[in-house]
Design a protein around this motif. Sequence first.
Motif, PDB file in Angstrom:
ATOM      1  N   UNK B  36       0.864  -1.177   0.000  1.00  0.00           N
ATOM      2  CA  UNK B  36       0.000   0.000   0.000  1.00  0.00           C
ATOM      3  C   UNK B  36       0.902   1.228   0.000  1.00  0.00           C
ATOM      4  N   UNK B  37       0.686   2.106  -0.930  1.00  0.00           N
ATOM      5  CA  UNK B  37       1.499   3.327  -0.964  1.00  0.00           C
ATOM      6  C   UNK B  37       0.667   4.478  -1.490  1.00  0.00           C
ATOM      7  N   UNK B  38       0.649   5.515  -0.724  1.00  0.00           N
ATOM      8  CA  UNK B  38      -0.032   6.752  -1.141  1.00  0.00           C
ATOM      9  C   UNK B  38      -1.470   6.512  -1.576  1.00  0.00           C
ATOM     10  N   UNK B  39      -2.204   5.724  -0.794  1.00  0.00           N
ATOM     11  CA  UNK B  39      -3.636   5.569  -1.051  1.00  0.00           C
ATOM     12  C   UNK B  39      -3.974   4.542  -2.100  1.00  0.00           C
ATOM     13  N   UNK B  40      -3.003   3.921  -2.737  1.00  0.00           N
ATOM     14  CA  UNK B  40      -3.337   2.877  -3.713  1.00  0.00           C
ATOM     15  C   UNK B  40      -2.520   1.617  -3.440  1.00  0.00           C
TER      16      UNK B  40
END
Lengths: 365, 499
Positions: B36-40
């Motif tokens: 998971x990174x930056x909301x995606x």
Amino acid sequence: MLQKEGKVRIPSGCAISGVFAKDGRRIPGDLVARSMTTMHERSNGLGGGFAGYGIYPEYKDLYALHVFYDGSDAKAECEKFLDSHFEVVNLSKIPTRKTPAIKDPPLIWRYFVTPIHNKLKDSHLDEKEFVARCVINLNHNYKGTYVFSSGKNMGVFKAVGYPEDVGEFYRLDEYAGYCWTAHGRYPTNTPGWWGGAHPFAMLDYSIVHNGEISSYDANRRYIEMFGYHCDLLTDTEVITYIFDYLLRKQGATLEQAAHIVAAPFWSTIERKQGREREELKYLRNAFSGMLITGPFSIILGFEGGMMALNDRLKLRSMVVGEKDRTVYVASEECAIRMMEPDVENVYAPRGGEPVIVRLHEGVKC
Amino acid sequence: MAINYIYPEFEVVRNADRCTACRVCALQCANGVHTYADGVMISDERKCVACHRCVALCPTRALKIVKSDHTFRPNGNWSGQAIEEIYRQAETGGVLLSSMGNPTSLPVYWDKILINASQVTNPPIDPLREPMETRVFLGKKPNGMRRNPDGTLDTRMSPQLELKVPILFSAMSYGSISYNAHASLAQAAAELGTYYNTGEGGLHEDFYQYGANTIVQVASGRFGVHPDYLEAGAAIEIKMGQGAKPGIGGHLPGAKISEDVSETRMIPQGTDAISPAPHHDIYSIEDLRQLVYSLKEATAYRKPIIVKVAAVHNIAAIASGIARSGADVIAIDGFRGGTGAAPTRVRDNVGIPIELALAAVDQRLRDEGIRNEVSLVIGGSVRNSADVVKAVALGADAVYIGTSALIALGCHLCRSCQTGLCNWGIATQRPDLVKRLDPDVGRQRLVNLVSAWNHEIQELMGGMGINSIESMRGNRLMLRGVGLNQTELDIFGIKHAGA
């Protein structure tokens, strides 16, 4: 090309019939032949035959070999073998009557023999085993020769045709014995030769059989481990060898043999107690290769007795009746009534329940 | 940084409209594909083994795994896999490792054999109305009747294993598979009235209670073997070989030797468990006989001894030798048999199909008149009840299932057991992964599978007019081949369909 039975496996439906005089009274052979006429529709003219016990009292200590030959060359070869292994006390053509319904008979000969003493001694075999091995050798290795009866004081008579015609052909009215079994065959295609007809015999054991067993190849591959060759690919042949193996070679009782061949279900065995349960479980587990499944009703003839047996689900009809000192068995009751209109105690034995009759004690035949 | 020659085999397709970025996939994937990174959510597809754990657990069905259509220039000789394997070895200098059974396109003979049914001349039997018996006894059978001095039947027999169904769970060690997988197998075997097999990993003390349904294995490393262990099982299996890797031993990496596994195997924690290729006390058949009788002596002749071998070229003669060595049961494992780890080249190129091995062995033992000396159990990819029926009709007394059992427990055949990162909690020792397999659920699924197969076996038997499995054993007339050549038909001892 149409293949001869033995090259191809042919399923059959059938009719069987049997009569046994417990007092050793000699019953003429045409009685059982007549019983088959009421079951005409159960055969299709492609095989019929009879086994009679106590029919050769004058030669009762000799093995009676009944032999089909394709031609005189086969006969010469076979007789050379017989002469080197047996004292042939009497030989003749088996008397037959010209019957329009019976066509293209092979040469049919009968030999009353006893093993040559020295030959038997050198073989280190008991007499029956010696004879059995000679018969298996002839049937397996001698082209055009087929020994279809090899017991003492008994004989098999069989042909391609309806059983009543076969009885006429072999002049069964001229024989009498304490036990007769009969067979009418309904094969799905032609057996191609006479050897495929029933009864099938080994020494004094003979089998008439109605049904098509589903366990055939399992049984065949099992029994062939013990020196038998199933040359005919028929159920009857393998059943005969199984009984020969169990009764003669292993000394099993008829009941024990029946509990192997038509073993009770495990659920039945579990309801039994103690020694009985232990024995049934042992017989079924230890000799499972001889369990026969699929429909069958058989009559096993042997010296001094007769056993009728159905498969464990009773997928083939078979009834038993009595009158005085005589026991009757047949696929249909009408066949019994043909032999004895006033028959008593008619009943249908349960699947797997052997019906065993023997000569009364002391009776000599 | 070195050039990466290998493009990922699979693509993770994530439907952005459905994905809620709940991160279940990231939590579930022990291989670390999802992050998971930056909301995606993003995917590192190089790590994906196509085990479908994320797909199965995704609450919005946003995920699917597809085979990449990335391609080399097509080449009938040099497949993409062949090229990539060279890249791999050129990079590492190592032996290629694989798991589970041989996946290549070599013949599957089960699929070229068809089963008979009754029509007209004898009746099919309805298993719902008539008894239909699938009980099997494994062990030596007497070659004739013996009698007591009083003339009664001597009913004593060599020790026998009684199976309510003709199916056993094959050897998978604690170590190669998890505690919960073993618990599932042990409990299912007990409920089904059959047996599971410890493999070469010893028997965890918690599972001694299932001893009556346990086959304990003695293999070349002798891991976990001690008197109580031998006594605990219903039978003892000497493992001489394994279908997936005939001729070589085993290697359980130290990472899988947890405290529990170390205790059960009786080796130090974290050390590699290496089983030698041969048993170093068995260099020939006469040595095998000594081990068979040592184990019989150790257990007072109360337990059947199974000898398990891989199906290799000369299997008929080998089996004949084993039958004369005192063994009660021969287990033969075919080249499709599973493994927790094997060198790829061995797995894919050594050994022969179990169908041919079985047919050859059964016939040889009969030709020599010693089929009664032993029972025959086969394994190495029995995939369904029809395979069981065909195996029995070719001559087997019963079958071992391993891969099928694991699939019932959730295995997706991603063939990555050797990594120890099984997301389904089966081929792993990581506690957080192991707990994903609930033994109660596992037991029930195994019981369901084998019960379903048993129903199907009964249906197929009934169709043939057979109401007891012993009448189907070796009943080759009930089989016909399709598309087999004469040599194959001769080895199977069956006719071609139509003949």
